[in-house]
Design an enzyme around this catalytic site. Structure first.
Site, PDB file in Angstrom:
ATOM      1  N   SER A  23       0.846  -1.206   0.000  1.00 33.78           N
ATOM      2  CA  SER A  23       0.000   0.000   0.000  1.00 33.78           C
ATOM      3  C   SER A  23       0.871   1.242   0.000  1.00 33.78           C
ATOM      4  O   SER A  23       1.990   1.238   0.529  1.00 33.78           O
ATOM      5  CB  SER A  23      -0.882   0.018   1.252  1.00 33.78           C
ATOM      6  OG  SER A  23      -1.499   1.283   1.392  1.00 33.78           O
ATOM      7  N   TYR A  71      -1.630  -0.845  10.232  1.00 32.39           N
ATOM      8  CA  TYR A  71      -1.798  -1.305   8.844  1.00 32.39           C
ATOM      9  C   TYR A  71      -0.601  -0.844   8.007  1.00 32.39           C
ATOM     10  O   TYR A  71      -0.015  -1.627   7.251  1.00 32.39           O
ATOM     11  CB  TYR A  71      -3.107  -0.735   8.306  1.00 32.39           C
ATOM     12  CG  TYR A  71      -3.310  -0.841   6.813  1.00 32.39           C
ATOM     13  CD1 TYR A  71      -3.806  -2.017   6.242  1.00 32.39           C
ATOM     14  CD2 TYR A  71      -3.047   0.239   5.971  1.00 32.39           C
ATOM     15  CE1 TYR A  71      -4.019  -2.110   4.871  1.00 32.39           C
ATOM     16  CE2 TYR A  71      -3.261   0.160   4.609  1.00 32.39           C
ATOM     17  CZ  TYR A  71      -3.742  -1.016   4.058  1.00 32.39           C
ATOM     18  OH  TYR A  71      -3.954  -1.102   2.700  1.00 32.39           O
TER      19      TYR A  71
END
Ligand SMILES: NC(=O)c1ccc[n+]([C@@H]2O[C@H](COP(=O)([O-])OP(=O)(O)OC[C@H]3O[C@@H](n4cnc5c(N)ncnc54)[C@H](OP(=O)(O)O)[C@@H]3O)[C@@H](O)[C@H]2O)c1
Length: 232
Positions: free
Chosen positions: A129, A143
């Site tokens: 990401s 995350y």
């Protein structure tokens, strides 16, 4: 290529479903992993349900795919989510650990099990990401840390895979228009305005990079992070 089997985790989600379709179009036979939602229906594919947050689930999934489809040539480590979303001053150890478990531990365990069966020429594509670069928001630090860890793991696994001809790469999506953003989608306009190409990415934008790495275009590529981020 028609006999080759690809396992796509999170194939019920936006990017995973698009990656599965792109790989199917290239002739791959698909093992479609899902958790709560249904994966797309593709000819010759098989669905596998698993909560990858659970200890042991990742290794069991790989074993189930090989048992049912006979082989594994490509693992796309795509399943992932921001769990909890509590502000960093209040986040609990349990919530932090849950994010690491789904977004870092599970992909590692999937890859470890896959390494036992991937043939020479086999591949792993991890989906990280843009949060790995920018650190995520105050509600997604765990995350972001997990995704940064996944990028580091890509390099380690590529080193381990090279002597046996197994290639390991990572695709880093930017802001992509999928159910991932849930109810926050509209509120993301200021974030999207910062993207050089001035739009959210499409799931297909990421899927085509995954398919490229899985195909002949990826034959001499390993240990890399490919950005599909609209310039970020
Ligand atoms: N969309 C973005 O802007 C963006 C940006 C950067 C990176 N990414 C990454 O891209 C990947 C795919 O995201 P997406 O945008 O396609 O999101 P999505 O549409 O929300 O799909 C997420 C997928 O992960 C699966 N999943 C979630 N929790 C799981 C669990 N505990 N066990 C097993 N599977 C689980 C979901 O399965 P079920 O639906 O079946 O429960 C779903 O298939 C993720 O790793 C995400 O972090 C997305």
């Amino acid at each position: 290529m028609s006999e080759r089997v690809a396992l796509v985790t999170g194939a019920s989600g936006g990017i995973g479903a698009a990656a599965a379709r792109a790989l199917a179009a290239d002739g791959w036979r698909l093992a479609l992993h899902h958790a709560r939602s249904r994966p797309p229906s593709l000819p010759g594919s098989a669905a596998f349900k698993a909560d990858l947050s659970r200890p042991g689930a990742a290794a069991s999934l790989v074993r189930a795919v090989v048992k049912r489809l006979g082989r594994l040539d490509l693992l796309v480590n795509n399943a992932g989510a921001v769990l909890g979303g509590t502000d960093y001053l209040s986040v609990t150890e349990r919530e932090f650990d849950a994010n690491l478990r789904l977004n870092l531990t599970a992909p590692f365990m999937l890859a470890r099990e896959a390494f036992k069966v991937l043939p020479p020429g086999g591949r792993v594509v991890n989906v990280s990401s843009i949060a790995a670069k920018f650190g995520g928001s105050p509600r997604s630090m765990a995350y972001a840390a997990a995704k940064a860890g996944l990028e580091a793991l890509t390099v380690s696994l590529a080193r381990e895979g090279a002597p046996r001809g197994v290639l390991v790469n990572c695709v880093r999506p930017g802001v992509i228009d999928t159910p991932f953003h849930g109810k926050f989608r509209k509120a993301m306009r200021p974030r999207v305005a910062k993207i050089p190409l001035k739009r959210m990415g499409r799931a297909e934008d990421v899927a085509l990079m995954v398919a490229h790495l899985a195909g002949p275009g990826g034959d001499f590529v390993t240990g890399q992070v490919l950005c599909v981020t609209g310039g970020e």
